[in-house]
Write a protein that holds these residues in place. Sequence first.
Motif, mmCIF file in Angstrom:
data_model
loop_
_atom_site.group_PDB
_atom_site.id
_atom_site.type_symbol
_atom_site.label_atom_id
_atom_site.label_comp_id
_atom_site.label_asym_id
_atom_site.label_seq_id
_atom_site.Cartn_x
_atom_site.Cartn_y
_atom_site.Cartn_z
ATOM 1 N N GLU A 195 0.816 -1.215 0.000
ATOM 2 C CA GLU A 195 0.000 0.000 0.000
ATOM 3 C C GLU A 195 0.850 1.265 0.000
ATOM 4 O O GLU A 195 0.352 2.350 -0.270
ATOM 5 N N ARG A 196 2.135 1.124 0.301
ATOM 6 C CA ARG A 196 3.040 2.284 0.259
ATOM 7 C C ARG A 196 3.411 2.639 -1.175
ATOM 8 O O ARG A 196 3.656 3.808 -1.494
ATOM 9 N N ASN B 7 1.438 14.881 18.870
ATOM 10 C CA ASN B 7 1.851 14.505 17.521
ATOM 11 C C ASN B 7 3.252 13.902 17.571
ATOM 12 O O ASN B 7 4.186 14.539 18.057
ATOM 13 N N ILE B 8 3.369 12.671 17.109
ATOM 14 C CA ILE B 8 4.659 11.993 17.042
ATOM 15 C C ILE B 8 5.078 12.009 15.581
ATOM 16 O O ILE B 8 4.587 11.222 14.765
ATOM 17 N N ASN B 9 5.967 12.930 15.262
ATOM 18 C CA ASN B 9 6.339 13.153 13.870
ATOM 19 C C ASN B 9 7.656 12.459 13.529
ATOM 20 O O ASN B 9 8.587 12.439 14.332
ATOM 21 N N GLY B 10 7.716 11.886 12.330
ATOM 22 C CA GLY B 10 8.960 11.285 11.873
ATOM 23 C C GLY B 10 9.359 10.017 12.588
ATOM 24 O O GLY B 10 10.532 9.653 12.593
ATOM 25 N N GLU C 121 4.582 5.183 8.709
ATOM 26 C CA GLU C 121 4.519 5.957 7.475
ATOM 27 C C GLU C 121 3.689 7.197 7.775
ATOM 28 O O GLU C 121 2.497 7.107 8.022
ATOM 29 N N GLY C 122 4.309 8.342 7.768
ATOM 30 C CA GLY C 122 3.578 9.558 8.102
ATOM 31 C C GLY C 122 3.612 9.820 9.599
ATOM 32 O O GLY C 122 4.223 9.093 10.383
ATOM 33 N N ARG D 216 3.098 0.059 15.095
ATOM 34 C CA ARG D 216 4.138 0.990 14.658
ATOM 35 C C ARG D 216 5.299 1.043 15.642
ATOM 36 O O ARG D 216 6.191 1.876 15.514
ATOM 37 N N LEU D 217 5.295 0.179 16.628
ATOM 38 C CA LEU D 217 6.344 0.044 17.632
ATOM 39 C C LEU D 217 6.559 1.315 18.445
ATOM 40 O O LEU D 217 7.641 1.573 18.967
#
Length: 423
Positions: A260-261, A349-352, A357-358, A413-414
């Motif tokens: 799906e990526r 928000n947990i970014n990066g 993915e995202g 997503r661990l």
Amino acid sequence: MPEQSIPSLVQAQFDEFPYPNVPIEQTVTDNSALFANSITTARYLRERKVVDPAGKLMLNAGCGSGWETLVLATANPGAHYIGVDISAESIKMAQQRFQFHQIEDVRFEVMDITDMTSLGEQFDFIACNDVLYLLDDPVAGLRGMRQVLKPDGIIRTNVHSLYQRQFIFHMQDAMELLGVMDEPASKAVPILRELMDALHEGSFVKSHWNGDAIKTTTGILANFLLRSDKGFTVPQVFEMLRQAELEFVSMVNWQQWKLERVLNKPVPYAMRSIKKLSQEELLHFIELIFPNMTRLIDFWCGHPSGATPPQPFSHEEWWNGSVQAHPLLLRLNARAAFENAIRDNGPVNINGWPGAEGNISVDPFSVRWLIEAFGEKPVPVQALVVQAMELMDWTQEEAFNQVLANLKFLEERLVLLLNSPFR
């Protein structure tokens, strides 16, 4: 010791310019590198068990200037570390690096990674980054690591992608024709720079000459003038693992290798055939249709176990288990973000995050009961359910369903890891 598997010209290049050329005083801030070199990450993906790095023995095979060893040490606090490399000058720099950072539980040796038995050690985790594709016989490198790997140990290693890197290989061949690849780096780099600057913009090779990093001496030597560089495909990687008697565990950047990526809408007719592909075939299919996805085929592997992949956690395991944040998030002080969100009645928000993915967003309500999972110790899932019940006046079943939905999303997503009493 067998004949060295790295050609003498490669050794000479790294004696002249130890790699990577990262300042000795620099600290590690690359979360993706820390995530990839964490024994907790790799063992959890393979077994769905939480493994603490403290007391474990780690090997950096092909440690170069010691930067990768510092990544390994930062990702696995409390472990013991050994670094080996064929370049004596690189080893000197690695020793200086660890002296500067005052990390004492480490030793470095000049050694070929195809035979490391003289170390007299068996390792819990081996990191071998940007090395195998330089060997005359990469399988010999894998066998050398397998010889010193504990039965439940795990290896993180990689090779260059043949498809993504093909135009860089073309330039290497062109430099070989001119005899430039046999010259010392101090002479070869100006010649390469002159040719690339003069090359027509329409050349596919020129398309790789973008960005300041690749135009530096280090960038040129690690790409266009990298001696003995080779590219591989997924089937070749799997065949090397079979020959070395090792078992594929997972791609390090597994989220990028999801179908799906690389497809942005459903393919119902093709999916009938795609579903019949083996894991190896599916990964090969993805690299064929998205050849520019990644520079490295980066993966974890270990001794063949004969075990089936871990099954999803059951409701009973979730109910009786405890959760904890990935240790990298504790290092990043993620709990402070939750405390600030509660104060401001906002989301987190947990970014990066390397496992996703995202970006990841946690809603303001869930933040209030999830914060306890971002402490130093695991927290029982039942305790989180009780907190959710108190916050929303839910029944136990309603609260468990809501909590479970959030936990499953984050565990996949661990971000959070589940400690199950039944595994």
